[in-house]
Design a protein around this motif. Structure first.
Motif, short mmCIF file in Angstrom:
data_model
loop_
_atom_site.label_atom_id
_atom_site.label_comp_id
_atom_site.label_asym_id
_atom_site.label_seq_id
_atom_site.Cartn_x
_atom_site.Cartn_y
_atom_site.Cartn_z
N VAL A 317 -34.64 -26.50 16.30
CA VAL A 317 -34.79 -27.01 17.67
C VAL A 317 -35.51 -28.36 17.64
O VAL A 317 -35.09 -29.33 18.30
CB VAL A 317 -35.56 -26.01 18.55
N ALA A 318 -36.61 -28.42 16.89
CA ALA A 318 -37.37 -29.66 16.82
C ALA A 318 -36.58 -30.78 16.16
O ALA A 318 -36.60 -31.94 16.61
CB ALA A 318 -38.68 -29.42 16.05
N LEU A 319 -35.87 -30.45 15.08
CA LEU A 319 -35.10 -31.47 14.37
C LEU A 319 -33.93 -31.97 15.21
O LEU A 319 -33.57 -33.16 15.14
CB LEU A 319 -34.59 -30.92 13.04
N ALA A 320 -33.34 -31.11 16.02
CA ALA A 320 -32.25 -31.54 16.89
C ALA A 320 -32.73 -32.62 17.85
O ALA A 320 -32.06 -33.64 18.06
CB ALA A 320 -31.70 -30.34 17.66
N SER A 321 -33.91 -32.41 18.42
CA SER A 321 -34.47 -33.41 19.35
C SER A 321 -34.86 -34.69 18.61
O SER A 321 -34.56 -35.79 19.07
CB SER A 321 -35.70 -32.82 20.05
N ALA A 322 -35.52 -34.53 17.47
CA ALA A 322 -35.97 -35.70 16.71
C ALA A 322 -34.80 -36.53 16.21
O ALA A 322 -34.83 -37.77 16.27
CB ALA A 322 -36.84 -35.25 15.54
N ALA A 323 -33.77 -35.86 15.70
CA ALA A 323 -32.62 -36.59 15.15
C ALA A 323 -31.88 -37.36 16.25
O ALA A 323 -31.42 -38.48 16.03
CB ALA A 323 -31.67 -35.61 14.46
N ARG A 324 -31.77 -36.76 17.45
CA ARG A 324 -31.11 -37.47 18.55
C ARG A 324 -31.93 -38.67 18.99
O ARG A 324 -31.40 -39.74 19.27
CB ARG A 324 -30.91 -36.52 19.73
N LEU A 325 -33.23 -38.49 19.05
CA LEU A 325 -34.10 -39.56 19.52
C LEU A 325 -34.16 -40.72 18.55
O LEU A 325 -34.11 -41.90 18.95
CB LEU A 325 -35.51 -39.01 19.76
N MET A 326 -34.26 -40.40 17.25
CA MET A 326 -34.47 -41.44 16.23
C MET A 326 -33.18 -41.87 15.54
O MET A 326 -33.19 -42.78 14.73
CB MET A 326 -35.45 -40.92 15.17
N ASP A 327 -32.05 -41.21 15.84
CA ASP A 327 -30.78 -41.50 15.19
C ASP A 327 -30.91 -41.36 13.67
O ASP A 327 -30.44 -42.20 12.90
CB ASP A 327 -30.29 -42.92 15.55
N ILE A 328 -31.59 -40.30 13.25
CA ILE A 328 -31.80 -40.00 11.83
C ILE A 328 -30.71 -39.04 11.36
O ILE A 328 -30.46 -38.01 11.99
CB ILE A 328 -33.19 -39.38 11.58
N GLU A 329 -30.06 -39.37 10.25
CA GLU A 329 -28.95 -38.56 9.76
C GLU A 329 -29.29 -37.75 8.51
O GLU A 329 -28.44 -37.04 7.98
CB GLU A 329 -27.74 -39.46 9.46
N ALA A 330 -30.53 -37.85 8.04
CA ALA A 330 -30.93 -37.11 6.84
C ALA A 330 -32.34 -36.57 7.03
O ALA A 330 -33.20 -37.23 7.62
CB ALA A 330 -30.85 -37.99 5.60
N VAL A 331 -32.57 -35.36 6.52
CA VAL A 331 -33.86 -34.70 6.62
C VAL A 331 -34.23 -34.15 5.24
O VAL A 331 -33.38 -33.56 4.55
CB VAL A 331 -33.85 -33.55 7.65
N VAL A 332 -35.48 -34.34 4.84
CA VAL A 332 -35.99 -33.79 3.58
C VAL A 332 -37.12 -32.82 3.90
O VAL A 332 -38.05 -33.16 4.64
CB VAL A 332 -36.52 -34.91 2.65
N LEU A 333 -37.03 -31.61 3.37
CA LEU A 333 -38.04 -30.58 3.61
C LEU A 333 -39.03 -30.54 2.46
O LEU A 333 -38.64 -30.46 1.29
CB LEU A 333 -37.38 -29.21 3.77
N GLY A 334 -40.31 -30.58 2.80
CA GLY A 334 -41.35 -30.52 1.78
C GLY A 334 -42.37 -29.44 2.08
O GLY A 334 -42.28 -28.73 3.09
N GLY A 335 -43.38 -29.31 1.22
CA GLY A 335 -44.42 -28.32 1.42
C GLY A 335 -43.86 -26.90 1.38
O GLY A 335 -42.98 -26.58 0.59
N HIS A 336 -44.35 -26.04 2.28
CA HIS A 336 -43.88 -24.64 2.23
C HIS A 336 -42.44 -24.51 2.70
O HIS A 336 -41.76 -23.53 2.38
CB HIS A 336 -44.81 -23.70 3.02
N PHE A 337 -41.93 -25.51 3.43
CA PHE A 337 -40.51 -25.48 3.79
C PHE A 337 -39.63 -25.60 2.54
O PHE A 337 -38.54 -25.03 2.47
CB PHE A 337 -40.17 -26.59 4.77
N ALA A 338 -40.11 -26.36 1.56
CA ALA A 338 -39.36 -26.48 0.30
C ALA A 338 -39.43 -25.17 -0.48
O ALA A 338 -38.43 -24.72 -1.05
CB ALA A 338 -39.93 -27.63 -0.54
N VAL A 339 -40.60 -24.54 -0.49
CA VAL A 339 -40.77 -23.27 -1.20
C VAL A 339 -39.88 -22.18 -0.58
O VAL A 339 -39.29 -21.36 -1.28
CB VAL A 339 -42.25 -22.83 -1.16
N LEU A 340 -39.76 -22.21 0.75
CA LEU A 340 -38.99 -21.19 1.47
C LEU A 340 -37.55 -21.62 1.74
O LEU A 340 -36.82 -20.92 2.47
CB LEU A 340 -39.68 -20.87 2.80
N GLY A 341 -37.16 -22.73 1.17
CA GLY A 341 -35.88 -23.34 1.50
C GLY A 341 -34.68 -22.42 1.46
O GLY A 341 -33.85 -22.41 2.38
N GLY A 342 -34.56 -21.60 0.43
CA GLY A 342 -33.41 -20.73 0.29
C GLY A 342 -33.29 -19.71 1.41
O GLY A 342 -32.19 -19.32 1.81
#
Length: 401
Positions: A317-342
């Motif tokens: 939900v948050a990334l959908a808003s951020a990507a529309r606002l900033m016109d960002i087409e790529a996202v990199v997950l770090g920290g515990h999001f990277a650990v839980l990525g799968g």
């Protein structure tokens, strides 16, 4: 107004050319270019390059390695690289741990140490005292490897004023307008210690050392959730320095109160503590709780699976808003999001497809390869980049020292 003198103009040209040559060496770490190759690549004369390289070698920023033949004829030239015997110490204060890393000029992490530490609500002076102990380990490692420390970078999870070394606001640490003295961690280092935001440093680490695209949003998952915005290979922080605060995007208006004083922020659903609580994991150290969560996910324990799935959904939900606002087409997950990525990505991608269909291609949602070293590399890298962009000032300081 008087016109600048000729020596001033010559000095400006030399400043630019020193940076041009050093940047060219930095960008070709695998090729180890010769003086002749640098001249061909920069458009400078061979004589000019030789003079500039001599200064860079004398200062210790560049070292000569091996012999390389530029063509079929002529004498072989010596290869050039950023000096691995010069380094910068990256340091990080987070809510539940402290970390340091020794990074050489080429971006290699030569030493890394981290300890769990309950820093929330702890006086900054006490935290800095503990961090000084880790910094001493990095300095000892540098001595053992014959590396001269040029300076350091200190990253904290909050809004900072790097010029005055003030942490303006770090809600998860319970710090407000706290004056730090980061230079005290590396007494005698010629470049001092630069204060920075943790998520921004991690984003820059991803850009410089993790193969990040020229435009992406880095999402930092710790106790809090942060973000760093890279546009055109440059960090965008906004007029007030707080751009990228993804953790405080409201994803549920009726959600729980957040450390920022608002309600329903992403952090309250996808932060580390929020996931542990939802999964029913309490007690123990951070490492122990993380281990319990991963074990529960591997056995498909319902509460753990649901907690991570919900975190992914709200992150979408948050990334959908951020990507529309900033016109960002790529996202990199770090920290515990990277650990839980799968376990996190399926619900995250489904959420993105629901709230922003077609906006972010699945292949452009990636996991950081730097894991927990990204912040240290970025904090140190900012100091390294400052030298590469302005080597003349470093050379001048070295001669005055």
């Amino acid at each position: 107004m008087n016109e600048p003198t000729a020596p001033g103009r010559v000095g400006d040209v030399r400043r630019r050319n020193l940076s041009l040559v050093l940047d060219s060496i930095a960008k070709t770490v695998d090729a180890k270019p010769s003086r002749a190759q640098l001249a061909a690549g920069t458009g400078l004369t061979k004589a000019a390059v030789s003079s500039l390289v001599a200064d860079l070698v004398e200062s210790g920023l560049v070292s000569e390695v091996g012999l390389y033949r530029d063509g079929e004829r002529g004498r072989p030239g010596q290869g050039l690289e950023l000096n691995s015997r010069r380094g910068v110490v990256g340091m990080e204060i987070n809510v539940d741990y402290l970390a340091v890393g020794l990074v050489d000029l080429a971006g290699n992490l030569r030493f890394h140490s981290a300890v769990e530490s309950r820093n929330r609500g702890m006086p900054p002076a006490k935290v800095m005292e503990q961090l000084a102990g880790l910094a001493a380990e990095a300095k000892a490692a540098a001595v053992a490897e014959g590396i001269a420390i040029l300076g350091g970078g200190l990253a904290v999870p909050g809004l900072v004023d790097e010029k005055s070394n003030v942490v303006l606001s770090a809600p998860n640490l319970h710090w407000e307008s706290e004056q730090l003295n980061p230079t005290s961690l590396l007494e005698g280092a010629p470049l001092g210690v630069k204060l920075s935001n943790e998520a921004n440093s991690a984003a820059l680490g991803e850009l410089w050392y993790g193969g990040g695209k020229p435009d992406f949003l880095y999402v930092s998952g710790e106790v809090g959730v942060g973000g760093g915005v890279i546009i055109g290979s440059e960090l965008y922080i906004g007029p007030g320095g707080s751009a990228g605060e993804l953790g405080h995007i409201v994803v549920h208006p009726e959600g729980p109160e957040c450390s920022c004083g608002g309600f329903g922020c992403l952090e309250t659903f996808a932060g580390q503590e929020a996931i542990f609580e939802a999964a029913g994991i309490a007690g123990g150290t951070l490492g122990e709780r993380t281990g319990m969560l991963l074990a529960a996910l591997r056995t498909q324990e319902p509460k753990a699976t649901q907690a991570v799935s919900d975190a992914g959904r709200y992150l979408g939900v948050a990334l959908a808003s951020a990507a529309r606002l900033m016109d960002i087409e790529a996202v990199v997950l770090g920290g515990h999001f990277a650990v839980l990525g799968g376990w996190l990505k399926p619900s995250l991608l489904a959420s993105l497809e629901r709230y922003a269909p077609g906006l972010l291609a699945p292949e452009n949602l990636t996991i950081s390869r730097l894991e927990h070293s990204g912040t240290l590399l970025g904090a140190a890298g900012q100091v390294i980049r400052s030298v590469i962009e302005s080597p003349f000032e470093f050379l001048l300081a070295s001669k005055l020292a």
